[in-house]
Design an enzyme around this catalytic site. Structure first.
Site, PDB file in Angstrom:
ATOM      1  CG  PHE A 211       0.176   4.768   3.612  1.00  0.00           C
ATOM      2  CD1 PHE A 211      -0.975   4.821   4.386  1.00  0.00           C
ATOM      3  CD2 PHE A 211       0.765   3.530   3.390  1.00  0.00           C
ATOM      4  CE1 PHE A 211      -1.531   3.672   4.913  1.00  0.00           C
ATOM      5  CE2 PHE A 211       0.219   2.368   3.910  1.00  0.00           C
ATOM      6  CZ  PHE A 211      -0.937   2.440   4.676  1.00  0.00           C
TER       7      PHE A 211
ATOM      8  CB  THR B 230      -0.941   0.019   1.222  1.00  0.00           C
ATOM      9  OG1 THR B 230      -1.808  -1.112   1.166  1.00  0.00           O
ATOM     10  CG2 THR B 230      -1.781   1.289   1.238  1.00  0.00           C
TER      11      THR B 230
END
Length: 390
Positions: free
Chosen positions: A274, A272
């Protein structure tokens, strides 16, 4: 069997409307400030629920079925304690009601993230800003609002997952709020199967989780939840003996759960990305790899998008991401004369990340060229790129 989350009623944020924009290229040194709130102390004791998410790292699809009352845990435990009954209660996620009663205190950098303690977003915040004070927020909107109103110093929020794709809500909020992207951090998602003390894998019948393939091999029924750390907290406080949770290793320590299996994610390349957000931009440089994020809109016409992307290609600027989102609060325009009545076209915003600093003359020329025919253009941030994954 899938499960849903029962949420307690929440006060809605009064979100600011987007300010009027022009096609002029914004200066990276321009910043937008909000008056400082008065300092006051407040202990937040609001019940927490996880924010709406739709990617594989932050939540699976919520289906109809038996409800899992995560908020009931909070109603019965007005203060959260770990398994050893520590006298220090765990911080509760900020709600919209908390924002009017909080102020930044002390010298430690306060960094907002969405979720509860043990969430992957908390790990990302601590990776981005070591030794920071990580502040959990109930919703993505709350984290944006907390930064804009000077209640925290930064926010670290997910923008895309390698398996689940883009976090569309945060793309929309980037346009709604006048915050600047000042960095990025990539986090590998490593799931663990957690259970209460004394519970073995053979005792489990179900798991609150996202890793369907792995759990199927273990003979467990997967019950979908929208927050991994919230699932771990539910298992711990409910003292369940026949159910486990798939969450982070940090969640096991916070909620006093045993780790029955590690690295059980279905795909080892689950990463992921960010974004690090702040009220003011950073000064772009050329002595290290930088990335720039922009958003723009275009008039209708054949080849218009091709023309927009060509301003980067002709200057050998590599695009790392392109995302299109409907232009909100704008009605569909001309309808076809066909009996179906389908719209002739739909207005879109295009979010583009490219590998160049705004201090690079190529980037300035490319955006200057794009500005000539874009109906709207905003630089969201020019920031150091993160090449490492942890």
């Amino acid at each position: 069997m899938a499960a849903t989350i029962v949420r307690s009623p929440k006060l809605s944020l009064s979100l600011p409307t987007p300010e009027s924009t022009t096609s002029n290229l914004p200066s990276l040194n321009q910043s937008f400030f909000t008056p400082l709130p008065k300092r006051r102390r407040c202990i937040s004791i609001y019940a927490c629920t996880a924010g709406d998410q739709s990617n594989s790292a932050f939540g699976g699809e919520i289906k109809k079925g038996q409800a899992i009352e995560l908020n009931k845990v909070n109603d019965e435990n007005p203060y959260e304690f770990n398994a050893k009954d520590s006298p220090n209660p765990l911080p509760r996620p900020l709600t919209s009601a908390d924002l009017s009663n909080m102020a930044s205190e002390g010298s430690r950098l306060r960094v907002a993230y969405q979720g509860v303690r043990g969430a992957y977003s908390e790990s990302a915040a601590e990776k981005a800003y070591p030794n920071c004070e990580a502040v959990p927020c109930e919703q993505f909107d709350t984290a944006f609002d907390a930064v804009e109103r000077w209640l925290v110093d930064r926010a670290v929020l997910p923008i895309e997952n390698s398996l689940g794709g883009s976090i569309h809500r945060n793309y929309d909020l980037l346009l709604r709020y006048r915050l600047h992207i000042v960095g990025e951090v990539k986090l590998a998602i490593r799931h663990c199967l957690l259970a209460n003390n004394g519970v073995k894998i053979e005792d489990l019948k179900r798991a609150l989780a996202q890793c369907e393939n792995t759990l199927t091999k273990l003979g467990l029924v997967r019950e979908a939840v929208d927050d991994t750390a919230g699932a771990a907290k539910y298992i711990a406080f409910s003292k369940l003996k026949d159910a486990g949770a798939v969450a982070s290793l940090a969640a096991s320590r916070i909620y006093g759960l045993n780790v029955l299996a590690q690295d059980i994610q279905d795909d080892s390349d689950n990463v992921t990305r960010f974004l690090m957000l702040a009220r003011e931009p950073i000064i772009p440089r050329t002595d290290k790899p930088f990335k720039t994020s922009v958003v723009f809109s275009l008039d209708e016409g054949p080849g218009v998008l091709f023309k927009a992307l060509a301003v980067f290609a002709m200057r050998s600027i590599n695009l790392t991401k392109i995302e299109s989102r409907p232009l909100q609060k704008q009605a569909l325009r001309v309808l076809e004369d066909s009996v179906d009545g389908f719209p002739k076209y739909f207005p879109y915003l295009f979010y583009v990340d490219f590998e160049a600093s705004m201090a690079d003359q190529r980037a300035q020329n490319a955006l200057g060229h794009l500005k000539e025919f874009a109906t709207f253009l905003r630089v969201l941030g020019s920031y150091p790129s993160d090449s490492g994954i942890a």
